[in-house]
Design a protein around this motif. Structure first.
Motif, short mmCIF file in Angstrom:
data_model
loop_
_atom_site.label_atom_id
_atom_site.label_comp_id
_atom_site.label_asym_id
_atom_site.label_seq_id
_atom_site.Cartn_x
_atom_site.Cartn_y
_atom_site.Cartn_z
N HIS A 22 1.23 -1.22 0.35
CA HIS A 22 0.11 -0.07 -0.04
C HIS A 22 0.60 0.69 -0.12
N ARG A 23 2.38 1.07 -0.08
CA ARG A 23 2.91 2.52 0.28
C ARG A 23 2.40 3.40 0.77
N GLY A 24 2.34 3.13 2.18
CA GLY A 24 1.46 4.57 2.73
C GLY A 24 0.27 5.05 2.63
N GLU A 25 -0.75 4.36 1.55
CA GLU A 25 -2.26 4.83 1.82
C GLU A 25 -2.69 3.23 1.34
N PRO A 26 -2.85 3.46 2.59
CA PRO A 26 -4.11 1.54 2.65
C PRO A 26 -5.14 2.11 2.28
N ALA A 27 -5.89 3.52 2.66
CA ALA A 27 -7.31 3.75 2.16
C ALA A 27 -7.61 3.24 1.40
N GLY A 28 -6.39 4.27 0.54
CA GLY A 28 -7.77 3.57 -1.34
C GLY A 28 -6.27 2.17 -1.83
N VAL A 29 -5.65 1.44 -1.45
CA VAL A 29 -5.88 0.32 -1.92
C VAL A 29 -7.22 -0.57 -0.91
N LEU A 30 -7.61 -0.19 -0.83
CA LEU A 30 -8.60 -1.20 0.66
C LEU A 30 -10.10 -0.41 -0.10
N THR A 31 -10.22 0.57 -0.87
CA THR A 31 -11.03 0.49 -1.83
C THR A 31 -10.89 -0.43 -2.69
N GLU A 32 -9.46 -0.10 -3.65
CA GLU A 32 -9.31 -1.10 -4.68
C GLU A 32 -9.77 -2.47 -4.10
N ALA A 33 -8.86 -2.92 -3.23
CA ALA A 33 -9.31 -4.53 -2.77
C ALA A 33 -10.67 -4.48 -2.31
N LEU A 34 -11.59 -4.54 -2.04
CA LEU A 34 -12.96 -3.90 -2.17
C LEU A 34 -13.44 -4.42 -3.30
N ASP A 35 -13.24 -3.45 -4.55
CA ASP A 35 -13.96 -3.62 -5.36
C ASP A 35 -13.20 -5.48 -6.02
N ARG A 36 -11.73 -5.61 -5.91
CA ARG A 36 -11.25 -6.92 -6.38
C ARG A 36 -11.97 -8.18 -6.07
N LEU A 37 -12.39 -7.71 -4.42
CA LEU A 37 -13.26 -9.52 -4.12
C LEU A 37 -14.34 -8.88 -4.24
N ASP A 38 -15.09 -7.86 -5.09
CA ASP A 38 -16.24 -8.16 -5.41
C ASP A 38 -17.55 -8.45 -4.06
N VAL A 39 -17.21 -7.31 -2.92
CA VAL A 39 -17.54 -7.12 -2.07
C VAL A 39 -18.53 -6.47 -2.10
N ARG A 40 -19.85 -6.80 -1.95
CA ARG A 40 -21.36 -5.99 -2.50
C ARG A 40 -21.70 -5.26 -0.95
N PRO A 41 -22.19 -4.43 -1.24
CA PRO A 41 -23.33 -4.03 0.10
C PRO A 41 -23.89 -4.81 0.40
N GLY A 42 -23.07 -4.50 1.87
CA GLY A 42 -24.91 -4.97 2.57
C GLY A 42 -23.52 -6.68 3.29
N GLU A 43 -23.44 -7.29 2.30
CA GLU A 43 -22.00 -8.26 3.01
C GLU A 43 -20.78 -7.67 4.46
N PRO A 44 -21.40 -8.68 5.00
CA PRO A 44 -20.47 -8.76 6.29
C PRO A 44 -18.68 -8.80 5.38
N VAL A 45 -17.79 -7.76 6.23
CA VAL A 45 -16.53 -7.69 6.63
C VAL A 45 -16.65 -6.87 7.92
N ALA A 46 -14.87 -7.71 8.25
CA ALA A 46 -14.54 -7.21 9.18
C ALA A 46 -12.73 -7.63 9.23
N PHE A 47 -12.17 -7.11 9.99
CA PHE A 47 -10.98 -6.10 9.74
C PHE A 47 -10.27 -6.55 10.77
N THR A 48 -8.55 -6.96 11.01
CA THR A 48 -8.21 -6.78 11.03
C THR A 48 -6.58 -6.62 11.16
N GLY A 49 -5.70 -6.39 12.11
CA GLY A 49 -3.94 -5.86 11.75
C GLY A 49 -4.15 -4.36 12.23
N CYS A 50 -3.16 -3.37 11.02
CA CYS A 50 -2.26 -2.41 11.69
C CYS A 50 -3.94 -1.19 10.67
N ASN A 51 -3.99 -0.40 11.46
CA ASN A 51 -5.04 0.20 10.77
C ASN A 51 -5.99 -0.32 10.72
#
Length: 157
Positions: A22-51
């Motif tokens: 992510h080269r210090g820009e995790p928010a932008g990479v997260l947005t792209e990752a959610l798109d690539r993972l095909d996460v749809r609105p309303g689907e459960p998501v959880a977070f772990t790790g740094c940030n």
């Protein structure tokens, strides 16, 4: 630092994954990752790790402890494993499990291990070993982890 994400199906199997620097820009990479993972609105998501706590709060999603997530994943994917070695950009951690996959112990290096993961990424690149290639090492009975050591650790020789 890397953003790592997985999408699991109803049976708990990995349906898709992302491993992206992510080269210090995790928010932008997260947005792209959610798109690539095909996460749809309303689907459960959880977070772990740094940030993770920050993102979980902002997105009103649950936060999960990284060590507990690793133990859960190992129980599902490699139930006979006795250890989990987590080598990150700034640390190296060993989680020890008993014969039933239950937590037994935890060791981690001090900040003198900072850069361990980056160093290993660099060496793997020099050897032509990709992140995907490392999956082949998971069930190698010859590889037995020992407690992590760094150049300034008293265990290092």
């Amino acid at each position: 630092m890397f953003l790592k994400a997985v999408r699991v199906d109803e049976a708990g199997r990995i349906a898709a994954s992302v491993y992206e620097r992510h080269r210090g820009e995790p928010a932008g990479v997260l947005t792209e990752a959610l798109d690539r993972l095909d996460v749809r609105p309303g689907e459960p998501v959880a977070f772990t790790g740094c940030n993770a706590e920050l993102f979980a709060t902002q997105l009103q999603a649950p936060y999960r402890d990284v060590t507990l997530c690793q133990i859960d994943a190992v129980r599902r994917m490699a139930p006979d494993a006795f250890a989990v070695m987590d080598i990150g950009g700034g640390s190296a951690t060993l989680i020890q499990l008993d014969g039933k996959g239950k937590f037994e112990g935890y060791s981690t290096n001090s900040m003198c291990a900072a850069g361990t993961g980056s160093f290993l990424d660099e060496q793997a690149g020099r050897l032509g070993i990709s992140y995907e290639d490392t999956k082949g090492y998971l069930h190698n009975p010859i590889l037995r982890p020992s407690p992590p050591a760094a150049p300034c650790s008293p265990r290092a020789t």
